[in-house]
Write a protein that holds these residues in place. Structure first.
Motif, PDB file in Angstrom:
ATOM      1  N   THR A  55     -60.733 -70.693 -30.218  1.00 36.35           N
ATOM      2  CA  THR A  55     -59.660 -71.338 -30.961  1.00 36.35           C
ATOM      3  C   THR A  55     -58.836 -72.228 -30.033  1.00 36.35           C
ATOM      4  O   THR A  55     -58.349 -71.775 -29.000  1.00 36.35           O
ATOM      5  N   GLY A  56     -58.692 -73.492 -30.419  1.00 36.15           N
ATOM      6  CA  GLY A  56     -57.831 -74.398 -29.664  1.00 36.15           C
ATOM      7  C   GLY A  56     -58.305 -74.667 -28.249  1.00 36.15           C
ATOM      8  O   GLY A  56     -57.493 -75.055 -27.397  1.00 36.15           O
ATOM      9  N   VAL A  57     -59.595 -74.482 -27.976  1.00 40.29           N
ATOM     10  CA  VAL A  57     -60.084 -74.790 -26.632  1.00 40.29           C
ATOM     11  C   VAL A  57     -60.090 -76.305 -26.440  1.00 40.29           C
ATOM     12  O   VAL A  57     -60.245 -77.070 -27.393  1.00 40.29           O
ATOM     13  N   ARG A  58     -59.930 -76.737 -25.203  1.00 41.89           N
ATOM     14  CA  ARG A  58     -59.844 -78.166 -24.930  1.00 41.89           C
ATOM     15  C   ARG A  58     -60.507 -78.443 -23.582  1.00 41.89           C
ATOM     16  O   ARG A  58     -60.550 -77.574 -22.702  1.00 41.89           O
ATOM     17  N   GLY A  59     -61.015 -79.654 -23.447  1.00 44.45           N
ATOM     18  CA  GLY A  59     -61.603 -80.002 -22.165  1.00 44.45           C
ATOM     19  C   GLY A  59     -62.561 -81.165 -22.264  1.00 44.45           C
ATOM     20  O   GLY A  59     -62.987 -81.552 -23.351  1.00 44.45           O
ATOM     21  N   VAL A  60     -62.898 -81.716 -21.115  1.00 42.28           N
ATOM     22  CA  VAL A  60     -63.847 -82.822 -21.018  1.00 42.28           C
ATOM     23  C   VAL A  60     -64.966 -82.403 -20.079  1.00 42.28           C
ATOM     24  O   VAL A  60     -64.722 -81.806 -19.028  1.00 42.28           O
ATOM     25  N   GLY A  61     -66.201 -82.708 -20.482  1.00 48.32           N
ATOM     26  CA  GLY A  61     -67.337 -82.447 -19.620  1.00 48.32           C
ATOM     27  C   GLY A  61     -67.766 -80.997 -19.563  1.00 48.32           C
ATOM     28  O   GLY A  61     -68.381 -80.563 -18.577  1.00 48.32           O
TER      29      GLY A  61
END
Length: 227
Positions: free
Chosen positions: A86-92
């Motif tokens: 839930t609500g995880v975020r990130g790039v790559g």
């Protein structure tokens, strides 16, 4: 966890079996980062910063990841079972060849996620926005994308079985070489196919979508449409 029974849509299309994840009482995760081939069972990752962490081959069973940072997190060949993100975020984030079974992904904000060669079974992706999702050669079975935005997703050479797109936006989707079986696109809010319109066999679309895609279909078979 018990999966819901399979239903039929009004048009007789086999509907996706959705996960019904019921998490047990969870223990807060107090470690730092992740361990390759680590075993995580019944844990709550609450706001954990997993930036640049290496959990390649790790197993997550009955876990909740809430508001975690996943920038460049290495989770190739990881397994997520009966878990909620839930609500995880990130790039790559690297999830190449990972396995997700009976998983809910809610309000994720991700970019450049690598899921090529992954296996997704009974997965719901609800809300949020995912840019440049790489699902090349992945296998998706009983998967629902609901109320989310997928910008330039790559389904190249993937195999989709009983996959539903509901109230979501598909922007510049690449369907090159994809195989579709009982894929329901009728409830897509915005359908924009950049490549692979000729691979829609096995999908169900609505009459308005057919009209919108008519120029692409005509171009595919070499038909000129002139007034």
């Amino acid at each position: 966890m018990a999966a819901s029974g399979r239903k039929k849509s009004t048009a007789g299309v086999a509907a996706a079996r959705r996960p019904e994840v019921r998490l047990p009482p969870l223990v807060p995760y107090e470690g730092e980062g992740l361990e390759p081939d680590g075993d995580y069972d019944g844990l709550r990752f609450d706001g954990t910063d997993l930036t640049d962490a290496s959990g390649r081959g790790a197993r997550f069973l009955d876990c909740a990841l809430e508001s975690c940072a996943l920038d460049r997190t290495e989770l190739a060949r990881a397994r997520f079972i009966d878990s909620v993100l839930t609500g995880v975020r990130g790039v790559g984030t690297d999830l190449a060849e990972a396995s997700l079974r009976d998983v809910e992904v809610v309000d994720a904000r991700l970019g450049g996620v690598q899921l090529h060669g992954a296996v997704l079974e009974r997965v719901v992706v609800r809300g949020g926005k995912i840019d440049y999702l790489n699902l090349r050669k992945a296998r998706l079975k009983d998967v629902v994308f609901e109320g989310c935005v997928l910008s330039e997703p790559d389904f190249g050479d993937a195999h989709l079985v009983r996959v539903e797109f509901r109230d979501c936006v598909l922007k510049r989707a690449d369907l090159s070489g994809v195989r579709l079986e009982s894929v329901d696109l009728r409830a897509v809010a915005e359908l924009d196919i950049a490549r692979g319109v000729d691979r829609l066999a096995g999908a169900v679309i609505s009459p308005p979508q057919l009209m919108e895609l008519a120029p692409a279909f005509a171009a595919q078979i070499g038909v000129r449409v002139e007034p």
